[in-house]
Design a protein around this motif. Structure first.
Motif, mmCIF file in Angstrom:
data_model
loop_
_atom_site.group_PDB
_atom_site.id
_atom_site.type_symbol
_atom_site.label_atom_id
_atom_site.label_comp_id
_atom_site.label_asym_id
_atom_site.label_seq_id
_atom_site.Cartn_x
_atom_site.Cartn_y
_atom_site.Cartn_z
ATOM 1 N N UNK A 30 24.239 10.458 45.168
ATOM 2 C CA UNK A 30 23.764 11.471 44.229
ATOM 3 C C UNK A 30 23.212 10.904 42.921
ATOM 4 N N UNK A 31 23.368 9.602 42.691
ATOM 5 C CA UNK A 31 23.115 9.059 41.359
ATOM 6 C C UNK A 31 22.097 7.923 41.319
ATOM 7 N N UNK A 32 21.291 7.977 40.255
ATOM 8 C CA UNK A 32 20.439 6.859 39.907
ATOM 9 C C UNK A 32 21.325 5.660 39.569
ATOM 10 N N UNK A 33 20.876 4.484 39.971
ATOM 11 C CA UNK A 33 21.605 3.258 39.651
ATOM 12 C C UNK A 33 20.697 2.315 38.858
ATOM 13 N N UNK A 34 21.312 1.519 38.021
ATOM 14 C CA UNK A 34 20.560 0.627 37.135
ATOM 15 C C UNK A 34 21.190 -0.761 37.089
ATOM 16 N N UNK A 35 20.356 -1.749 36.841
ATOM 17 C CA UNK A 35 20.792 -3.097 36.492
ATOM 18 C C UNK A 35 20.374 -3.366 35.054
ATOM 19 N N UNK A 36 21.315 -3.859 34.264
ATOM 20 C CA UNK A 36 21.081 -4.296 32.899
ATOM 21 C C UNK A 36 21.407 -5.793 32.822
ATOM 22 N N UNK A 37 20.979 -6.400 31.725
ATOM 23 C CA UNK A 37 21.381 -7.773 31.444
ATOM 24 C C UNK A 37 21.564 -7.948 29.943
ATOM 25 N N UNK A 38 22.391 -8.942 29.617
ATOM 26 C CA UNK A 38 22.642 -9.236 28.208
ATOM 27 C C UNK A 38 22.772 -10.735 28.014
ATOM 28 N N UNK A 39 21.955 -11.252 27.099
ATOM 29 C CA UNK A 39 22.005 -12.664 26.729
ATOM 30 C C UNK A 39 22.775 -12.789 25.424
ATOM 31 N N UNK A 40 23.340 -13.959 25.148
ATOM 32 C CA UNK A 40 24.093 -14.136 23.892
ATOM 33 C C UNK A 40 23.236 -13.798 22.676
ATOM 34 N N UNK A 41 23.787 -12.985 21.789
ATOM 35 C CA UNK A 41 23.100 -12.635 20.561
ATOM 36 C C UNK A 41 22.037 -11.560 20.711
ATOM 37 N N UNK A 42 21.885 -11.041 21.910
ATOM 38 C CA UNK A 42 20.869 -10.008 22.147
ATOM 39 C C UNK A 42 21.518 -8.717 22.628
ATOM 40 N N UNK A 43 20.791 -7.620 22.471
ATOM 41 C CA UNK A 43 21.276 -6.335 22.960
ATOM 42 C C UNK A 43 21.146 -6.267 24.480
ATOM 43 N N UNK A 44 21.974 -5.426 25.075
ATOM 44 C CA UNK A 44 21.892 -5.222 26.511
ATOM 45 C C UNK A 44 20.544 -4.583 26.845
ATOM 46 N N UNK A 45 19.886 -5.099 27.870
ATOM 47 C CA UNK A 45 18.528 -4.695 28.225
ATOM 48 C C UNK A 45 18.500 -4.086 29.621
ATOM 49 N N UNK A 46 17.816 -2.946 29.756
ATOM 50 C CA UNK A 46 17.635 -2.337 31.071
ATOM 51 C C UNK A 46 16.611 -3.153 31.851
ATOM 52 N N UNK A 47 16.986 -3.610 33.032
ATOM 53 C CA UNK A 47 16.116 -4.451 33.853
ATOM 54 C C UNK A 47 15.425 -3.652 34.950
#
Length: 115
Positions: A30-47
């Motif tokens: 039923x749900x959309x799924x997402x992958x995010x990533x986060x590098x040191x010192x950076x905000x979490x980013x939607x991939x």
């Protein structure tokens, strides 16, 4: 709700990795799924994002043509195939589900692209 990522590791530039996320505790189909990533010192980013049936996918510009998101609704898994990896892809990668305005996250899996 439980999300468990796997498949990260160390890879040389130009290499490939396949990440997988096993989901449980909710009606996955039923749900959309997402992958995010986060590098040191950076905000979490939607991939990457994939619709509930898997028909629609979207990507951040920096990974278009290199990454592919897919899902198996019979197995409750969502994968991220990453090709032609670059050092700037180094990050902790997180699986995400947004259920009734609340975000759920896995523990993350480290991807390091380096010689």
């Amino acid at each position: 709700v439980r999300l468990v990522e796997s498949g990260g590791g160390l890879v040389q530039p130009g290499g490939s990795l396949r990440l997988s996320c096993a989901a449980s505790g909710f009606t996955f189909i039923n749900y959309v799924m997402r992958w995010y990533r986060q590098s040191p010192g950076k905000e979490r980013e939607l991939v990457a994002t994939i619709s509930s049936a898997g028909a629609v996918t979207t990507y951040v510009d920096s990974v278009k043509g290199r990454f592919t998101i897919s899902r198996d609704n019979a197995k409750n898994t969502v994968d991220l195939q990453m090709n032609s990896l670059k050092p700037e892809d180094t990050a902790v990668y997180y699986c995400n589900a947004r259920i009734i305005v609340r975000d759920y996250w896995g523990q993350g899996t480290q991807v390091t692209v380096s010689t």
